[in-house]
Write an enzyme that holds these catalytic residues in place. Structure first.
Site, PDB file in Angstrom:
ATOM      1  N   GLN A  29      14.671  31.115   6.100  1.00 18.87           N
ATOM      2  CA  GLN A  29      13.501  31.740   5.471  1.00 18.87           C
ATOM      3  C   GLN A  29      12.294  30.851   5.741  1.00 18.87           C
ATOM      4  OE1 GLN A  29      13.788  32.278   1.195  1.00 18.87           O
ATOM      5  NE2 GLN A  29      11.869  33.427   1.095  1.00 18.87           N
TER       6      GLN A  29
ATOM      7  N   HIS B   9      10.656  38.424   1.290  1.00 19.22           N
ATOM      8  CA  HIS B   9      10.230  39.505   2.181  1.00 19.22           C
ATOM      9  C   HIS B   9      11.463  40.186   2.760  1.00 19.22           C
ATOM     10  CE1 HIS B   9      10.137  35.628   4.250  1.00 19.22           C
ATOM     11  NE2 HIS B   9      10.583  36.252   5.329  1.00 19.22           N
TER      12      HIS B   9
HETATM   13  P1  DGP Z   1      11.635  34.772   7.912  1.00 17.68           P
HETATM   14  O1  DGP Z   1      12.008  33.954   9.074  1.00 17.68           O
HETATM   15  O2  DGP Z   1      12.742  35.691   7.432  1.00 17.68           O
HETATM   16  O3  DGP Z   1      11.058  33.947   6.793  1.00 17.68           O
HETATM   17  O4  DGP Z   1      10.472  35.740   8.418  1.00 17.68           O
HETATM   18  C1  DGP Z   1       9.118  35.453   8.283  1.00 17.68           C
HETATM   19  C2  DGP Z   1       8.366  36.409   9.157  1.00 17.68           C
HETATM   20  O5  DGP Z   1       7.000  36.373   8.752  1.00 17.68           O
HETATM   21  C3  DGP Z   1       8.359  36.055  10.636  1.00 17.68           C
HETATM   22  O6  DGP Z   1       9.033  37.086  11.339  1.00 17.68           O
HETATM   23  C4  DGP Z   1       6.907  35.993  11.035  1.00 17.68           C
HETATM   24  C5  DGP Z   1       6.187  36.600   9.865  1.00 17.68           C
HETATM   25  N1  DGP Z   1       4.902  36.020   9.528  1.00 17.68           N
HETATM   26  C6  DGP Z   1       4.648  34.705   9.275  1.00 17.68           C
HETATM   27  N2  DGP Z   1       3.344  34.542   8.973  1.00 17.68           N
HETATM   28  C7  DGP Z   1       2.772  35.776   9.013  1.00 17.68           C
HETATM   29  C8  DGP Z   1       1.452  36.249   8.785  1.00 17.68           C
HETATM   30  O7  DGP Z   1       0.514  35.514   8.477  1.00 17.68           O
HETATM   31  N3  DGP Z   1       1.253  37.591   8.904  1.00 17.68           N
HETATM   32  C9  DGP Z   1       2.264  38.457   9.257  1.00 17.68           C
HETATM   33  N4  DGP Z   1       1.946  39.754   9.365  1.00 17.68           N
HETATM   34  N5  DGP Z   1       3.518  38.044   9.474  1.00 17.68           N
HETATM   35  C10 DGP Z   1       3.771  36.714   9.360  1.00 17.68           C
END
Ligand code: DGP
Length: 142
Positions: free
Chosen positions: A89, A95
């Site tokens: 995570q 999320h």
């Molecule tokens: P996880 O590895 O399960 O914690 O997934 C986190 C996800 O969040 C990763 O696929 C990229 C996404 N992410 C990180 N920062 C941002 C952001 O600022 N905006 C958006 N839309 N997605 C983000």
């Protein structure tokens, strides 16, 4: 400040695809496939264990809606719905990944290597331990 709290408050831009009183879904900036969404509670909860009961139904209902919409409007054949809790995570604000899937889309690396139980007995033992854990938690809840 938590990046997803920033998105929930509208202080950080995101491509929002669904908004409810309690939750928000937006496109992941590093998608597995186009249309990969992240669904978050607007309030800050770090992991699934922290999410209150009152949020579980609206949150999962929004996940269901997103997964259904992907098939309708993106031509997805199915979806993958997943939550990384603590391990893997990268953003400590709960999320739900809702990812459009197609057959033979190559999404194999997302899974960790599979293992095998030594035998049926080992499998039954793990199942029994988990049943005990679930019963303990349910008893503590009631
Ligand atoms: P996880 O590895 O399960 O914690 O997934 C986190 C996800 O969040 C990763 O696929 C990229 C996404 N992410 C990180 N920062 C941002 C952001 O600022 N905006 C958006 N839309 N997605 C983000």
């Amino acid at each position: 400040m938590c990046v997803f709290c920033g998105i929930a408050r509208g202080e950080k831009p995101a491509h929002v695809v669904l908004e409810r009183d309690c939750c928000l879904a937006f496109l992941d900036v590093r998608p597995l496939f186009e249309g990969h969404c992240l669904l978050i509670p607007k309030d800050h909860y770090e992991t699934l264990a922290d999410v209150p009961d009152s949020l579980v139904t609206p949150l999962f209902s929004a996940a269901r809606l997103l997964a259904t919409a992907m098939e309708r409007v993106l031509g997805a054949e199915g979806s993958f719905v997943a939550i990384n809790n603590k391990v893997s995570q990268s953003v400590p604000h709960l999320h739900v990944h809702v990812v459009p899937r197609r057959r033979k889309d190559g999404l194999r690396g997302f899974f960790w290597p599979r293992t095998k139980y030594e035998d049926e007995h080992a499998m039954a033992e793990v199942a029994a331990r988990l049943r005990d854990g679930v019963a303990g938690l349910a008893a503590a809840d009631s």
